[in-house]
Write an enzyme that holds these catalytic residues in place. Structure first.
Site, mmCIF file in Angstrom:
data_model
loop_
_atom_site.group_PDB
_atom_site.id
_atom_site.type_symbol
_atom_site.label_atom_id
_atom_site.label_comp_id
_atom_site.label_asym_id
_atom_site.label_seq_id
_atom_site.Cartn_x
_atom_site.Cartn_y
_atom_site.Cartn_z
ATOM 1 N NE ARG A 169 -3.940 -5.471 36.149
ATOM 2 C CZ ARG A 169 -3.536 -5.714 37.378
ATOM 3 N NH1 ARG A 169 -3.489 -6.947 37.849
ATOM 4 N NH2 ARG A 169 -3.168 -4.719 38.152
ATOM 5 N N PRO B 52 -7.776 -8.347 43.409
ATOM 6 C CG PRO B 52 -7.507 -6.213 44.256
ATOM 7 C CD PRO B 52 -7.477 -7.647 44.656
ATOM 8 C CG ASN B 53 -7.841 -4.688 38.958
ATOM 9 O OD1 ASN B 53 -8.925 -4.454 38.439
ATOM 10 N ND2 ASN B 53 -7.327 -3.948 39.919
ATOM 11 N NE ARG C 277 4.641 -2.771 38.004
ATOM 12 C CZ ARG C 277 3.365 -3.179 38.066
ATOM 13 N NH1 ARG C 277 3.066 -4.341 38.643
ATOM 14 N NH2 ARG C 277 2.405 -2.455 37.533
ATOM 15 N NE ARG D 259 2.540 -0.930 40.608
ATOM 16 C CZ ARG D 259 1.208 -1.007 40.450
ATOM 17 N NH1 ARG D 259 0.504 -1.869 41.129
ATOM 18 N NH2 ARG D 259 0.600 -0.220 39.579
ATOM 19 C CG HIS E 261 3.602 -9.430 44.364
ATOM 20 N ND1 HIS E 261 2.335 -8.901 44.471
ATOM 21 C CD2 HIS E 261 4.120 -9.447 45.612
ATOM 22 C CE1 HIS E 261 2.115 -8.602 45.742
ATOM 23 N NE2 HIS E 261 3.178 -8.930 46.453
ATOM 24 C CD GLU F 203 3.334 -9.931 49.781
ATOM 25 O OE1 GLU F 203 3.269 -9.827 51.028
ATOM 26 O OE2 GLU F 203 3.788 -9.030 49.049
ATOM 27 C CB SER G 76 5.157 -7.320 38.083
ATOM 28 O OG SER G 76 4.509 -6.773 39.217
ATOM 29 C CB ALA H 179 -3.826 -2.719 44.251
ATOM 30 C CE1 TYR I 137 0.897 -7.439 37.271
ATOM 31 C CE2 TYR I 137 -0.322 -5.919 35.861
ATOM 32 C CZ TYR I 137 0.310 -6.199 37.058
ATOM 33 O OH TYR I 137 0.366 -5.246 38.038
ATOM 34 C CG ASP J 68 -5.382 -7.117 61.467
ATOM 35 O OD1 ASP J 68 -4.152 -7.046 61.653
ATOM 36 O OD2 ASP J 68 -6.179 -6.223 61.827
ATOM 37 C CG HIS K 4 0.970 -2.336 47.184
ATOM 38 N ND1 HIS K 4 2.160 -3.008 47.330
ATOM 39 C CD2 HIS K 4 0.531 -2.651 45.927
ATOM 40 C CE1 HIS K 4 2.430 -3.670 46.212
ATOM 41 N NE2 HIS K 4 1.444 -3.477 45.350
ATOM 42 C CG ASN L 105 -0.920 -11.619 42.989
ATOM 43 O OD1 ASN L 105 -0.922 -10.528 43.558
ATOM 44 N ND2 ASN L 105 -0.516 -11.781 41.739
HETATM 45 C C1 DQA Z 1 0.731 -7.605 41.463
HETATM 46 C C2 DQA Z 1 1.513 -6.319 41.770
HETATM 47 C C3 DQA Z 1 0.602 -5.287 42.414
HETATM 48 O O1 DQA Z 1 1.345 -4.105 42.712
HETATM 49 C C4 DQA Z 1 -0.531 -4.932 41.478
HETATM 50 O O2 DQA Z 1 -1.405 -4.031 42.094
HETATM 51 C C5 DQA Z 1 -1.260 -6.132 40.976
HETATM 52 C C6 DQA Z 1 -0.495 -7.318 40.615
HETATM 53 C C7 DQA Z 1 1.601 -8.638 40.697
HETATM 54 O O3 DQA Z 1 1.195 -9.792 40.659
HETATM 55 O O4 DQA Z 1 2.643 -8.296 40.138
HETATM 56 O O5 DQA Z 1 -2.472 -6.090 40.772
HETATM 57 O O6 DQA Z 1 0.342 -8.199 42.685
#
Ligand code: DQA
Length: 140
Positions: free
Chosen positions: A17, A9-10, A104, A108, A97, A95, A99, A74, A22, A84, A77, A71
């Site tokens: 954003r 998401p996002n 942070r 997170r 990220h 996994e 950031s 959110a 980012y 699963d 978390h 990635n």
């Molecule tokens: C993220 C870090 C997450 O905490 C956040 O919700 C994101 C981006 C990152 O790539 O740094 O949407 O996964």
């Protein structure tokens, strides 16, 4: 070698954003850089803002592909369901990220997914994806 990048998401809003966190590059531009760096690898890309669609994608490719760089945004978390799904498939998942989530907010700092993943990479900007792919190429 067939590798899947999955963004949650996002992350469709990269480049727009919260640029101070980012960066200002959109993912599609970064993806073409990545593809020209890894000439022997097919890099597939999927993004969804929907938890169940991410799970469906993991199921779809998680028994045939060589590696997944995820990635989950959110959902990292919060999502037992994605954890699963990662545990249910055979393909190793890294996994990532953009950031450094440990620098942070405290919420997170915990990943629901990390125990099901092969490894975790955080804090290298877009290069986290490249490092994720590199880690899948290691033989150890
Ligand atoms: C993220 C870090 C997450 O905490 C956040 O919700 C994101 C981006 C990152 O790539 O740094 O949407 O996964």
């Amino acid at each position: 070698m067939n590798i899947q990048i999955i963004n949650g998401p996002n992350l469709n809003l990269l480049g727009v954003r919260e640029k101070s966190i980012y960066g200002s590059s959109d993912f599609e531009s970064y993806l073409s850089e990545l593809q020209s760096h890894f000439t022997n690898i097919t890099i597939n890309y999927y993004q969804s803002n929907v938890e169940g669609e991410i799970i469906n994608k993991l199921h779809e490719i998680g028994f045939t592909f060589d590696g997944i760089v995820l990635n989950a945004g959110a959902y990292t978390h919060t999502s037992i369901a994605i954890a699963d799904a990662i545990a249910a498939i055979n393909t190793p998942v890294i996994e990532v990220h953009i950031s450094n989530v440990y620098k942070r907010e405290e919420f997170r700092h915990h990943s629901m997914l990390a125990t099901s993943c092969k490894g975790v990479i955080a804090g290298f900007g877009m290069h986290s994806y490249r490092l994720g792919i590199e880690s899948l190429l290691l033989n150890y």
